[in-house]
Scaffold this active site. Sequence first.
Site, PDB file in Angstrom:
ATOM      1  N   VAL A  31      39.445  29.763  21.026  1.00 56.51           N
ATOM      2  CA  VAL A  31      38.713  28.514  21.254  1.00 56.51           C
ATOM      3  C   VAL A  31      39.527  27.653  22.217  1.00 56.51           C
ATOM      4  O   VAL A  31      40.721  27.441  22.005  1.00 56.51           O
ATOM      5  CB  VAL A  31      38.532  27.764  19.908  1.00 56.51           C
ATOM      6  N   CYS A  32      38.890  27.167  23.261  1.00 57.73           N
ATOM      7  CA  CYS A  32      39.587  26.313  24.231  1.00 57.73           C
ATOM      8  C   CYS A  32      40.039  25.029  23.546  1.00 57.73           C
ATOM      9  O   CYS A  32      39.229  24.299  22.957  1.00 57.73           O
ATOM     10  CB  CYS A  32      38.673  25.979  25.403  1.00 57.73           C
ATOM     11  N   ILE A  33      41.326  24.746  23.654  1.00 55.17           N
ATOM     12  CA  ILE A  33      41.878  23.599  22.924  1.00 55.17           C
ATOM     13  C   ILE A  33      41.292  22.268  23.404  1.00 55.17           C
ATOM     14  O   ILE A  33      40.915  21.421  22.586  1.00 55.17           O
ATOM     15  CB  ILE A  33      43.430  23.588  22.996  1.00 55.17           C
ATOM     16  N   PHE A  68      35.853  30.953  23.925  1.00 53.60           N
ATOM     17  CA  PHE A  68      34.798  29.974  23.652  1.00 53.60           C
ATOM     18  C   PHE A  68      35.112  28.662  24.375  1.00 53.60           C
ATOM     19  O   PHE A  68      36.161  28.050  24.129  1.00 53.60           O
ATOM     20  CB  PHE A  68      34.682  29.739  22.141  1.00 53.60           C
ATOM     21  N   GLY A 127      37.650  22.010  22.444  1.00 56.23           N
ATOM     22  CA  GLY A 127      37.577  21.881  20.995  1.00 56.23           C
ATOM     23  C   GLY A 127      37.942  20.479  20.525  1.00 56.23           C
ATOM     24  O   GLY A 127      37.244  19.885  19.700  1.00 56.23           O
TER      25      GLY A 127
END
Lengths: 100, 119, 140
Positions: free
Chosen positions: B77-79, B39, B82
């Site tokens: 989830v892409c840090i 994501f 995010g």
Amino acid sequence: MLHTVNKSPFERNSLESCLRLAKKGSAILLLEDGVYAAINGTSVSDKVSGATKDNSVYVLGPDMKARGLGESQLIDGIKIVDYAGFVDLAADNDGVTPWL
Amino acid sequence: MKFGILINEGPFTHQASDTAYKFVVAALEKGHEVPRVFFYYDGVYNANKLSAPQADDRNVVKRWSDLAADKGVDLVVCIAAGLRRGIVEDNLMDGFRISGLGQLTEAAIGTDRLMMFGD
Amino acid sequence: MTEYNFETEGVKKTITYLNRKAPYGTIYALEVLESVLISAAFEQHANIVFVDDGVFQIKKDQDTADLDMKCFLPTYGIIEMEKEDADEDEDMDMNWRIIVEKESMEARGLTTDDFKIEVEVLSSAELADVLDTSDAVIGG
């Protein structure tokens, strides 16, 4: 190569760019708002119809149905697939290029 | 065959996450593997556990979470994306994890097909 | 939560980054750039392609000071450097191409003199071949 187009051809140039840059013999799947390109009697019908001569053109049935479009409105040569058919297209072609 | 999935838009505004979900379910039903969904961009909102759609609407966040629980799909989830958008451990839905963008490259390298859903 | 471990050691793929959006109006350009840079760590072949409004991403003289937004232009310089390093290092099996589609460039009144970085200009037909031989395509 499978090319996917999810934008209406009346709003964005995704379809136009896809048709310009898809190598002859590619598969093209119209989905989401891209399905509006699959119907007869529009300003892009001739172009899409021409593309069916060089490429295999598909449209995602559930997206057509959701938008009130029926099989009788489809440009000749375009085939309807469901999500399982979408998976098959992705698997059977050797890569996927998304035109967003 | 292994499919990697990239989702670049959040739920409800764009159809991207819905189409991706339907694709993943169909692929799994056909016996393919979907080892990872990544994501990115606004796609990180798909992991927001505070999302509470009305009862007559589909619950996009829960649907992904259930898929992770039932089918073992790795939801990443892409840090950086995010953090920018306030998707952090505190509001991360079960089944998702936060990691770096390298996880997307890994999925592009390690799967047979990378499917991208976005705007 | 299931953490999947991919076997990527020794796997060499060609990833195409298809940039079709103008910078700043939306975030897509910046985040594609970030994924290009990460892929260098994996020593993969990459085509960094600019098509449609994506060609505006590498227009020189960008100055975002008045927008309080990060200017992308220096990042393209880093990509160009990564490419040059890979080209010069014989031990490194990583081929990067930075490509602009001629038709997109000309339609927007641009020439290669307008770009901040060195690019390969390909016709639509030539670019179609490049796309067709990619293992994965990441658009933006």
